[in-house]
Design a protein around this motif. Sequence first.
Motif, mmCIF file in Angstrom:
data_model
loop_
_atom_site.group_PDB
_atom_site.id
_atom_site.type_symbol
_atom_site.label_atom_id
_atom_site.label_comp_id
_atom_site.label_asym_id
_atom_site.label_seq_id
_atom_site.Cartn_x
_atom_site.Cartn_y
_atom_site.Cartn_z
ATOM 1 N N PRO A 49 -66.215 -6.934 48.277
ATOM 2 C CA PRO A 49 -67.623 -6.685 48.656
ATOM 3 C C PRO A 49 -68.267 -7.871 49.379
ATOM 4 O O PRO A 49 -69.192 -7.693 50.178
ATOM 5 C CB PRO A 49 -68.315 -6.417 47.318
ATOM 6 N N GLN A 50 -67.764 -9.083 49.127
ATOM 7 C CA GLN A 50 -68.322 -10.274 49.788
ATOM 8 C C GLN A 50 -67.989 -10.328 51.275
ATOM 9 O O GLN A 50 -68.600 -11.090 52.014
ATOM 10 C CB GLN A 50 -67.792 -11.555 49.125
ATOM 11 N N VAL A 51 -66.981 -9.552 51.694
ATOM 12 C CA VAL A 51 -66.675 -9.471 53.128
ATOM 13 C C VAL A 51 -66.993 -8.068 53.655
ATOM 14 O O VAL A 51 -66.425 -7.617 54.655
ATOM 15 C CB VAL A 51 -65.215 -9.886 53.442
ATOM 16 N N GLY A 95 -70.049 -21.509 40.894
ATOM 17 C CA GLY A 95 -70.659 -21.369 42.204
ATOM 18 C C GLY A 95 -70.105 -20.093 42.822
ATOM 19 O O GLY A 95 -69.312 -19.398 42.187
ATOM 20 N N CYS A 96 -70.515 -19.781 44.032
ATOM 21 C CA CYS A 96 -70.083 -18.530 44.647
ATOM 22 C C CYS A 96 -70.253 -18.672 46.159
ATOM 23 O O CYS A 96 -71.282 -19.187 46.613
ATOM 24 C CB CYS A 96 -70.938 -17.378 44.127
ATOM 25 N N LEU A 97 -69.261 -18.207 46.918
ATOM 26 C CA LEU A 97 -69.361 -18.307 48.379
ATOM 27 C C LEU A 97 -70.533 -17.480 48.909
ATOM 28 O O LEU A 97 -71.004 -17.731 50.020
ATOM 29 C CB LEU A 97 -68.049 -17.870 49.037
ATOM 30 N N SER A 98 -71.022 -16.529 48.114
ATOM 31 C CA SER A 98 -72.170 -15.725 48.534
ATOM 32 C C SER A 98 -73.508 -16.340 48.119
ATOM 33 O O SER A 98 -74.566 -15.799 48.464
ATOM 34 C CB SER A 98 -72.055 -14.296 47.982
ATOM 35 N N GLN A 137 -62.942 -13.238 35.948
ATOM 36 C CA GLN A 137 -64.116 -12.495 35.461
ATOM 37 C C GLN A 137 -65.247 -12.529 36.492
ATOM 38 O O GLN A 137 -65.934 -11.524 36.711
ATOM 39 C CB GLN A 137 -64.592 -13.081 34.131
ATOM 40 N N HIS A 138 -65.438 -13.677 37.122
ATOM 41 C CA HIS A 138 -66.470 -13.824 38.158
ATOM 42 C C HIS A 138 -66.189 -12.857 39.315
ATOM 43 O O HIS A 138 -67.106 -12.172 39.791
ATOM 44 C CB HIS A 138 -66.470 -15.282 38.638
ATOM 45 N N GLU A 139 -64.922 -12.779 39.741
ATOM 46 C CA GLU A 139 -64.591 -11.914 40.884
ATOM 47 C C GLU A 139 -64.694 -10.437 40.511
ATOM 48 O O GLU A 139 -65.157 -9.615 41.308
ATOM 49 C CB GLU A 139 -63.194 -12.238 41.426
ATOM 50 N N ILE A 140 -64.268 -10.089 39.308
ATOM 51 C CA ILE A 140 -64.385 -8.686 38.866
ATOM 52 C C ILE A 140 -65.860 -8.293 38.773
ATOM 53 O O ILE A 140 -66.225 -7.160 39.105
ATOM 54 C CB ILE A 140 -63.607 -8.439 37.550
ATOM 55 N N ASP A 141 -66.711 -9.220 38.367
ATOM 56 C CA ASP A 141 -68.162 -8.955 38.374
ATOM 57 C C ASP A 141 -68.626 -8.478 39.754
ATOM 58 O O ASP A 141 -69.441 -7.556 39.858
ATOM 59 C CB ASP A 141 -68.947 -10.224 38.025
ATOM 60 N N HIS A 142 -68.108 -9.114 40.806
ATOM 61 C CA HIS A 142 -68.510 -8.727 42.166
ATOM 62 C C HIS A 142 -68.217 -7.246 42.433
ATOM 63 O O HIS A 142 -68.936 -6.591 43.191
ATOM 64 C CB HIS A 142 -67.745 -9.551 43.211
ATOM 65 N N LEU A 143 -67.144 -6.711 41.830
ATOM 66 C CA LEU A 143 -66.770 -5.307 42.046
ATOM 67 C C LEU A 143 -67.762 -4.369 41.367
ATOM 68 O O LEU A 143 -67.802 -3.179 41.658
ATOM 69 C CB LEU A 143 -65.350 -5.050 41.535
#
Length: 175
Positions: A49-51, A95-98, A137-143
């Motif tokens: 989703p970030q891209v 942190g987060c690239l977004s 967990q951080h990346e799955i949150d993005h989904l």
Amino acid sequence: MALQIITAPDPRLKLIAKPVDRVSEDIEHLMRQMADTMYAAPGIGLAAPQVGQPLQIIVVDVGNDDNPDQPGQLYMMANPIIEWISDDTCFYKEGCLSLPDQYADVERPAHVKVRYVNEQNQEKTLTAGGLLATCIQHEIDHLNGLLFVDHISQLRRNMIYRRLLKQRRLDTTAN
Ligand code: NI
């Protein structure tokens, strides 16, 4: 080729991502582009989703503790599902690239077991701890349309969004 990373606030970061039917050549290609984008940023994780792709795909590489100049283990995961979480928790400054240049301490389960489909369309499980567990967990949150700031107080979340909007205005003015 690096993909463009969407920054918050943006409604596309709030969408629920769709599962991938199977990891086709196209999906594997997207995974590799995401990994290139993550390394170029640089970052240790990136979710589709970030891209701008509302698909259940994440890439993670938390690096190599023994040799920080070398890449660590790259995980490319489709349809990741957390099957087990530990009772013990830990804090990491996330942190987060977004959310460029924004950081906050987030508490999460210290260990997780995740089931996923890899870049060769094989079903895998991984039990992870430490930074890798946090990052997954951080990346799955993005989904699921969640950002790390959704785990902190509203006051601190609003402070971070205000700083991001201010930065965006400065960038717009500079351009
Ligand atoms: Ni992120």
